[in-house]
Enzyme design. Sequence first.
Site, PDB file in Angstrom:
ATOM      1  N   HIS A 167       3.438   6.817  -7.069  1.00 59.90           N
ATOM      2  CA  HIS A 167       2.789   8.193  -7.436  1.00 59.90           C
ATOM      3  C   HIS A 167       3.936   9.267  -7.505  1.00 59.90           C
ATOM      4  O   HIS A 167       3.748  10.070  -8.233  1.00 59.90           O
ATOM      5  CB  HIS A 167       1.573   8.430  -6.490  1.00 59.90           C
ATOM      6  CG  HIS A 167       0.385   9.064  -7.099  1.00 59.90           C
ATOM      7  ND1 HIS A 167      -0.652   9.171  -6.435  1.00 59.90           N
ATOM      8  CD2 HIS A 167       0.413   9.752  -8.415  1.00 59.90           C
ATOM      9  CE1 HIS A 167      -1.479  10.124  -7.238  1.00 59.90           C
ATOM     10  NE2 HIS A 167      -0.788  10.338  -8.491  1.00 59.90           N
ATOM     11  N   HIS A 198       1.920   4.609  -2.968  1.00 54.28           N
ATOM     12  CA  HIS A 198       1.960   6.247  -2.807  1.00 54.28           C
ATOM     13  C   HIS A 198       3.715   6.730  -3.239  1.00 54.28           C
ATOM     14  O   HIS A 198       3.452   7.818  -3.983  1.00 54.28           O
ATOM     15  CB  HIS A 198       1.854   6.556  -1.384  1.00 54.28           C
ATOM     16  CG  HIS A 198       0.576   6.562  -0.855  1.00 54.28           C
ATOM     17  ND1 HIS A 198      -0.486   7.261  -1.324  1.00 54.28           N
ATOM     18  CD2 HIS A 198       0.204   6.031   0.437  1.00 54.28           C
ATOM     19  CE1 HIS A 198      -1.556   7.014  -0.534  1.00 54.28           C
ATOM     20  NE2 HIS A 198      -1.256   6.170   0.507  1.00 54.28           N
ATOM     21  N   HIS A 227       0.676  -1.321   0.042  1.00 54.63           N
ATOM     22  CA  HIS A 227       0.062   0.058  -0.082  1.00 54.63           C
ATOM     23  C   HIS A 227       0.923   1.299   0.085  1.00 54.63           C
ATOM     24  O   HIS A 227       0.574   2.074  -0.794  1.00 54.63           O
ATOM     25  CB  HIS A 227      -0.866  -0.095   1.136  1.00 54.63           C
ATOM     26  CG  HIS A 227      -1.873   1.284   1.185  1.00 54.63           C
ATOM     27  ND1 HIS A 227      -2.846   1.360   0.848  1.00 54.63           N
ATOM     28  CD2 HIS A 227      -1.263   2.452   1.932  1.00 54.63           C
ATOM     29  CE1 HIS A 227      -3.528   2.387   1.108  1.00 54.63           C
ATOM     30  NE2 HIS A 227      -2.643   3.045   1.819  1.00 54.63           N
ATOM     31  N   GLU A 228       1.785   1.375   0.981  1.00 56.17           N
ATOM     32  CA  GLU A 228       2.566   2.513   1.149  1.00 56.17           C
ATOM     33  C   GLU A 228       3.433   3.135  -0.137  1.00 56.17           C
ATOM     34  O   GLU A 228       3.912   4.089  -0.485  1.00 56.17           O
ATOM     35  CB  GLU A 228       3.620   2.529   2.462  1.00 56.17           C
ATOM     36  CG  GLU A 228       2.780   2.436   3.585  1.00 56.17           C
ATOM     37  CD  GLU A 228       1.514   3.744   3.827  1.00 56.17           C
ATOM     38  OE1 GLU A 228       1.989   4.679   3.179  1.00 56.17           O
ATOM     39  OE2 GLU A 228       0.776   3.565   4.463  1.00 56.17           O
TER      40      GLU A 228
END
Length: 683
Positions: free
Chosen positions: A471, A468, A464-465
């Site tokens: 991105h 980011h 998940h992290e």
Amino acid sequence: MSETTDGTDLPESNVFAKPWPLDLGLPGFTAVDHADIEPAIRAGMAAERQEWEAIATNEDQPTIANTVDALERSGELLERALTVLDALTSATDCPDLDELEEALAPEQAAHSDAYHLDSRLYRRFKVLDEMVTQAPEGQAARDADGTVIDAEAARLIRLTVEEFERNGVGLDEADTHRLKEINARVNALKTRFSVLVTEAMHAAGVTNVTVPPALATTRPHGARLALLETSMSRGLGKQDALGDTRGIVLELARLRAERAALLGFPHHAALVAAESAARTTEAVSELLGRLTPPAMANARADAQIYAARMDLDPQTQAGEAFGPADWPLYEAAERKERFGVDDEVLAPYLELWSVVTKGVFYAANRLYGITFHEREDLAEHMYAPGVKVWEVRDGEDSQAPVLGLFVGDYYARAGKSGGAWMDSLVTGSTLTGRKPVVINCCNIEQPTSGPALLTWDEVITCFHEFGHALHALLSQARYPSASGTAVPRDVVEFPSQLNEKWALHPEVLASYARHVDTGEPLPPELAEQLRGQGAFGQGYATTEYLGAALLDQAWHTLPSGEVPTRIDEVEDFEHRALARAGVDDALVPPRYRTTYFSHVFAGGYSAAYYAYIWSEVMDADAVEWFTTDGAIDGDLGLNRQAGEIFRREFLSRGDCRDPLVSYRAFTGRDPGILPLLRRRGLA
């Protein structure tokens, strides 16, 4: 004295006086003397004020170069200093810097106000915005220099105009004065809340969520009740070590409501929604209201199953009734019986660095062609042992261009904030020529010896992290303020949630899930059982999340005069708000109770915790795209072609264009809610 690049004098002995000499501007944490931080921040604020003043008083007509670009380049010294302060206070035990952060909070709010309330800067952006809106149809808008105002610049200009207006640039003198007072106090309260919540979390020996994972292995029933009570009483003043944050909560809610009224909004949630993808609180309420009844119904059905299992447990004593303290234990038992897997069985196959390098990095390589090269020489400059640094290259070749740096701080330590997060130590931008330096922080217990073995939830957190991080690393935004994750709050979680998908992909799982001692892959039957869990446990998981999102909305849709005035009303307000929304908090408590809800009372998610489920609508829909349109020969979308489309049309764009436009360019459609409903067992 040494003249910095920001035009401000600092002693040469101050490490912030010059840009960091390390590769790509990685902060040299080991070179930092804590005493250098405060003067650097003050000098940085002064330097940025000078830069703003020069732009505001420029007698030339506003242009992209003298207004937009100039503002986007401002504040380098302040950014360097604040980045270090934020990293150290969130990831290390440094009470002196916690105190400094609290002391500086009102001044930082005043500094922000100096920008947002400057009508001269606002007018310059208004002029540029009018050039765009008044350009003849079919002709490109040009500024006073003749520079074309392209779509990326036009979007930034329009969003900046809206930001000025939302932040009160048009208020009269009295209201402006009051707004400044509110902003200073809000900033101070948020910082204090963060410190108290972190202290309470460590004092209680729990994670930051309401229901500690340790409940899944805690016996007997009384011990579970005690553990849950300790967790849920944080911030209620029941024990000195656990603090009392209720007064802060009430004051924050009142001040936010008052500020919203000053700015022409009915409540704080409406102000927040105005800059989101949702646009209105009605849209937020509609989504939460649609999901809550079926989620609560699923949770009640599961509770009956687990209560029956508890009744049959020989360790259950007479008079002991099933409740939220028992949920993790009996859900885990049910999961193991039905699917044959639990954390104890999986742990030997989930070694931390295998998960990161052979799982997280592997999936990114297969999708985007990027490679990771550990830089031990740079890791030596980080703030704690065990933090690793990788150089990220855009290709397999040793001469492939460097995209940026990725920093992995995975281990828990004293003073570290709870949970997991991503941050940018350097913001990438084609305007400034800087490349991104991105950090992921988690709270995985570091064993005194041997490897760190993860739970399945921790594996998902790592993926998940890193979503980011991707991105930010893959952003091609021109402007720093639109780079990477600088999208609306209810969109920012989309790439991170989507990246979780790859943890269970057969090829990715086979790469990283290998026995720590033997190297044997995860047995195929366990892998299939992992994938076969579907919506198992989603009744509880969805309801506890929705409970927190509903609490956030309840506090932040109150007008100032309706906020409770006594701290002993906080718990009752919680219960009534959840009951009105259809959540039985005696069975499923919210993921975060008000008194330790850092996302909304310390972080940037006030009135926006709903963002996770809003983003998940896009995520679930995008998963369907990858597994259908994006798939090649049954690979479920794990290929460069699909990855390049997602990279080009969404990840690289940041906030350069409307994220919904980017989503349509990526999938060819608007996101639909049905995939989310199916995923969470709510269809």
